[in-house]
Design an enzyme around this catalytic site. Sequence first.
Site, PDB file in Angstrom:
ATOM      1  N   ASP A 117     -56.785  -6.186 -22.601  1.00 14.80           N
ATOM      2  CA  ASP A 117     -56.574  -5.726 -21.229  1.00 14.80           C
ATOM      3  C   ASP A 117     -55.159  -5.194 -20.991  1.00 14.80           C
ATOM      4  O   ASP A 117     -54.878  -4.642 -19.942  1.00 14.80           O
ATOM      5  CB  ASP A 117     -56.811  -6.876 -20.241  1.00 14.80           C
ATOM      6  CG  ASP A 117     -58.258  -7.357 -20.270  1.00 14.80           C
ATOM      7  OD1 ASP A 117     -59.125  -6.539 -20.618  1.00 14.80           O
ATOM      8  OD2 ASP A 117     -58.499  -8.532 -19.964  1.00 14.80           O
TER       9      ASP A 117
ATOM     10  N   ASP B 284     -66.096  24.594   4.359  1.00 16.27           N
ATOM     11  CA  ASP B 284     -66.013  25.366   5.589  1.00 16.27           C
ATOM     12  C   ASP B 284     -65.356  26.703   5.254  1.00 16.27           C
ATOM     13  O   ASP B 284     -64.648  26.819   4.253  1.00 16.27           O
ATOM     14  CB  ASP B 284     -65.157  24.584   6.603  1.00 16.27           C
ATOM     15  CG  ASP B 284     -65.111  25.249   7.961  1.00 16.27           C
ATOM     16  OD1 ASP B 284     -66.131  25.815   8.360  1.00 16.27           O
ATOM     17  OD2 ASP B 284     -64.053  25.187   8.607  1.00 16.27           O
TER      18      ASP B 284
ATOM     19  N   ASN C   1     -57.421 -11.373 -25.637  1.00 18.71           N
ATOM     20  CA  ASN C   1     -57.816 -10.896 -24.308  1.00 18.71           C
ATOM     21  C   ASN C   1     -56.687 -10.100 -23.648  1.00 18.71           C
ATOM     22  O   ASN C   1     -56.913  -9.041 -23.044  1.00 18.71           O
ATOM     23  CB  ASN C   1     -58.193 -12.097 -23.433  1.00 18.71           C
ATOM     24  CG  ASN C   1     -58.606 -11.682 -22.037  1.00 18.71           C
ATOM     25  OD1 ASN C   1     -59.424 -10.795 -21.868  1.00 18.71           O
ATOM     26  ND2 ASN C   1     -58.034 -12.330 -21.029  1.00 18.71           N
TER      27      ASN C   1
ATOM     28  N   VAL D  16     -63.408 -16.154 -20.747  1.00 16.80           N
ATOM     29  CA  VAL D  16     -62.288 -15.447 -20.120  1.00 16.80           C
ATOM     30  C   VAL D  16     -62.041 -14.116 -20.820  1.00 16.80           C
ATOM     31  O   VAL D  16     -61.796 -13.087 -20.186  1.00 16.80           O
ATOM     32  CB  VAL D  16     -61.011 -16.315 -20.146  1.00 16.80           C
ATOM     33  CG1 VAL D  16     -59.803 -15.515 -19.694  1.00 16.80           C
ATOM     34  CG2 VAL D  16     -61.197 -17.543 -19.276  1.00 16.80           C
TER      35      VAL D  16
END
Length: 844
Positions: free
Chosen positions: A695, A326, A691, A279
């Site tokens: 994160d 353009d 973890n 995980v």
Amino acid sequence: MNDLKNVYKKYESREEGLTNSEVIERLKIYGTNELIEDKKDSPLKIFLMQFMDLLILLLIVAATAAYFIGDIIDSTVILIVVLLNGTIGFIQEYRSEKAMEKLKSLVTTEAIVKRDGQIQKIVGTQITIGDLVFIEEGDKIPADLIIIDASDLKIDESSLTGESFPVTKDIKDIDLLNVDKDSHDDNMRKAIAYMDSNIISGRGTGIVIATGMNTSIGKIAQMINEKKDETTPLQKKIRSLSKTLSLIAIVVCVIVFILQFLKGSSIVETFMTAVSLAVAAIPEGLPATLTLTLALSMQRMAKSNAIVKKLLSIETLGSCTVVCTDKTGTLTLNKMKVRETKITNPNRSYEIATLCNNAIIKDGKSIGDPTDVAVLNYGLNNGYKKLELEKIYPRIKEHSLDSVRKRMTTIHKTGEKLYIVSKGAPEIILERSKYVDNDGTIKALSNEDRSRIIKNIEEMTDDALRVLSLAYREVDSNFNVDDPDLVESDLIFVGLLGIMDLPRKEAKNAVTSCKTAKIKVVMITGDHKSTASSIAREIGILNKGKVLTGHDLDELSQEEFNSIVEDVEVYARVFPEQKVRIVEALQKHDNIVSMTGDGVNDAPALKKASIGVGMGSGTDVSKESADMIIQDDNFATIVEAIKEGRKIFDNIKRFVKFQVSTNIGAILTIVLSSILNLPIPFNPIQILWINIMMDGPPAQSLGMEGAERNIMNRKPAKGDILSKNNLIKVVIAGVVMTIGTLLLFVYELNSQKDEKVAITMAFTIFVIYQIFNAINNRADSNEKNNFFWTAILLSFSLQLLIIYIPFLQEIFKTAGIEIFDWILILIVSSTILISEKVCSHILK
């Protein structure tokens, strides 16, 4: 020149129009006059397909594993991220299908035709091949027509071709039996009226030669219908990296499980450790950080007039190597203006410009031919108002402009005299002039004067200006005003007006910024070669590169074109399918191509390009086909968007570097502890907390860093997310974390302290390593990121709570540590700051 009987025969029509039975039969053969949309996937299928991605499936597996080991929060967060990404992807894809619907809405709803000898109004969709159609000022062309009769017929085709000026339809010298509607020949185009173009002035009659999907706009629809590879460069890089990391994580977790099982550890504990590591190692935080970073950037860009329809488009623009733009309305104002004058009597020129004019300007809105509007504004800007002037000089007669006369003359009453004012093609007005007005002094035009004027005309024409001459005369009230040749003779020459669609003031600086950022700017327009080259040269696009026309493109094989495409800086007289060909050729050279545009003709190329940039004032079709819309039509806004895109990519690289180094550190620490027969230094709950740190706030804050100082002075990023140098830094950072953590862990174990204290020390030093590592990955920017230090303080505070609050000690299996332990942790963990500096110095 043309025998109408043969023309009718050639195009399957007749003077009386089609019969009702012929109409019914042809509608069966050719179909209705409407654009057909390819069958689309249902919204449900589009939504479900968002989850058919390996990374998304791995995240779902990770969420399931987290749930089974009791980590409900992490499992929930992962599933929210998966659902959020799927929803965003669905919205983007669903919106992208709307371009075709907008194009279909352009098809005119009614048309005037002749059938069975009767003039009638019909629904536009019921027009068919051979129908005789009558058109006049203000109409939209209902289908592709071949013109068989025209009177001062001018048609605005700018949204289809990009040409600035209305096209005069003149069939006098054209063989209608040999006209090819798909030809790029300018002369043949004078005999064709294209579906959805607007009639500016005049009237005409035409025979329908193409309907629905076979029209010019239908071919654009076919190109829009073609599926585009929506995968951006960043998505490809992230997927590649994520798959690699996930594969490594799974292999390592299996190894850890086997090693721990062989050591005799509890199979449940071993399984939980392996799954927790999986995980932690699978980069589920990457999509969340990417989404947050892009969403915040999208909000910032919206305040700067750049509306992003697809989040990842921002990063793609930051990676682009070529901007195809353009001309009309993008680099220029799409507004004709008198740019240069060669006038002998200014006040008289303002009068002529105002009186000899059928345009109207009311409440800031202009009605009429763009050239007339420019000339009228020339007078208005110098204090001459049309309504006021016409009260002094009421108009009594007009000799209109047409393609043969190439001049316009109006006659006005002034006391006992008539005031005749003319404007038109310079060579014709000069030929009909006998005198010249030098600030009120009238003298005969000498040969020397004529030579000077001709030279002025040539110079202005070379500068891509549309040149008009002004002249006048005064005659007695009994003068014969019905004979134009007599009226327009012995004129008094007043001067020349040079008219042009002006470049935007900021366009030149924007082009220079692109070049500094090593981005090539290419002009692609439907306008004339001379006009395009002049504008391109003025704003810095055209330097030593090539200029190609649509005709030149047709003459080149694909292989020949591919060999020179990167040398071309300007394309003129280009048609929609050619714009797509240009984009494809550039992409074959590994270019990330951005295409800007505002017309219907730009839509296929906008969709084909790596990122399509529409203009706020552009057609709905172009905006629906685009990935991003510039609300202020300002080319300079694109440069700011490019800067924002580069900043995003830098911040994603920062986040990835931070996360992968943590991945490597965690994996190496656990694997080495198993190999060295040491206890695992982190329990499953602690691994999941690491973890969250990896994160969470520190990582997310890196996605909000400001732009690097040199961000617009370097080449576009074309490499991997982790460059070779960054990969080396990542590995070294992971190794430093592993060595520091294990050395401190072994030291604590050998100090005869409680194993729980040793695990707490290892867990804490690894968390502090992440805080210092986040500092390593900050940007060298002048912009502040206050959220970063808030995130660092929050992370450190939470770690303190986990260590010292009894309730959390029980959950995380931690123990309180002393001040000396903290000093040791801070000294050892700071080595990652030193290693980063050393690496950066060596790898320079």
